[in-house]
Design a protein around this motif. Sequence first.
Motif, PDB file in Angstrom:
ATOM      1  N   GLY A   1       3.622   0.388  -6.677  1.00  0.00           N
ATOM      2  CA  GLY A   1       2.667   0.190  -5.581  1.00  0.00           C
ATOM      3  C   GLY A   1       3.330   0.259  -4.228  1.00  0.00           C
ATOM      4  O   GLY A   1       2.827   0.911  -3.297  1.00  0.00           O
ATOM      5  N   VAL A   2       4.484  -0.393  -4.097  1.00  0.00           N
ATOM      6  CA  VAL A   2       5.195  -0.388  -2.814  1.00  0.00           C
ATOM      7  C   VAL A   2       5.658   1.025  -2.472  1.00  0.00           C
ATOM      8  O   VAL A   2       5.556   1.475  -1.336  1.00  0.00           O
TER       9      VAL A   2
ATOM     10  N   LEU B   1       4.243   3.810  -3.418  1.00  0.00           N
ATOM     11  CA  LEU B   1       3.056   4.566  -3.016  1.00  0.00           C
ATOM     12  C   LEU B   1       2.692   4.280  -1.568  1.00  0.00           C
ATOM     13  O   LEU B   1       2.349   5.180  -0.803  1.00  0.00           O
ATOM     14  N   MET B   2       2.769   2.993  -1.185  1.00  0.00           N
ATOM     15  CA  MET B   2       2.356   2.644   0.177  1.00  0.00           C
ATOM     16  C   MET B   2       3.315   3.201   1.202  1.00  0.00           C
ATOM     17  O   MET B   2       2.913   3.554   2.316  1.00  0.00           O
TER      18      MET B   2
END
Lengths: 108, 82
Positions: free
Chosen positions: A71-72, A74-75
Motif C-alpha cells: 500500500g505504501v 502504491l501511494m
Amino acid sequence: MLTFGKLTYSQDKGAPFSPMKHIFKIISLLAAISAFWVGLLQASIIPRTHTWLLPIYLVVSLGCYGLLMVGVGLMQFPTCPQEAVLLQQDIAEAKGFLKDKGVDVGSD
Amino acid sequence: MELADRAVGLLLTLISLSIFTYFTFWVIIVPFVDSDHFVHQYFLPLEYAIIIPVFAGVALLSLLSLFVGSVMLKSRKKNKKA
C-alpha cells in the motif's frame, strides 16, 4: 583497487551487507521467541489449547506487514507525467516512420 | 490514473493497519483484562483468534492452487491444439 598516486586503497574483506549474517539474526530472533513461548507453555501459564496462538500471530503480522508495504509503495509511486508525454510522442513518431517503410504497426 | 492508485494504496494501508491492531489487541491485551470490563463484548472468544486465521489461510491456499491448476490445464489444452 583504487590508487591515488602512491596511496592504494583496497576494499575490506568483509562486505558491510553479508547476505548470510542477516538471516542468522532473523533465525536467532525466531528461536528466542519460540523458546520463550514454549517455556510459557511448559510452565502452564498459558493453557495448551492456545498453543498455536503465537505462530499464527507471527504469520498474520507478517502478512499485514507485506500488505502495508504494498500500500505504501502504491501511494508513493512516481508517475513522471512529462516522460509519459514524451513517450507518447516517440511512439507516434515511430509508428509514422514504420508505416512509411511499409511495416504493419498493428492496432490503432 | 495516479489518483486511483493512491486511493487503492491508502485503502490497503488502512485495511492492513486495522487488521493488525485489532488482532494485536485481541491476542495480547484482551486476555489480561478483567472479565466484566465492557471491552470483551467487542471481541470474540480467544479460540476464534486461532480458527479464523487458519480458515482464511486454508481458503487462500486452496484458491491459489485452484488458480494455478486452471492455468496449467488451459496451457496444456492450448499445447495439444497447436
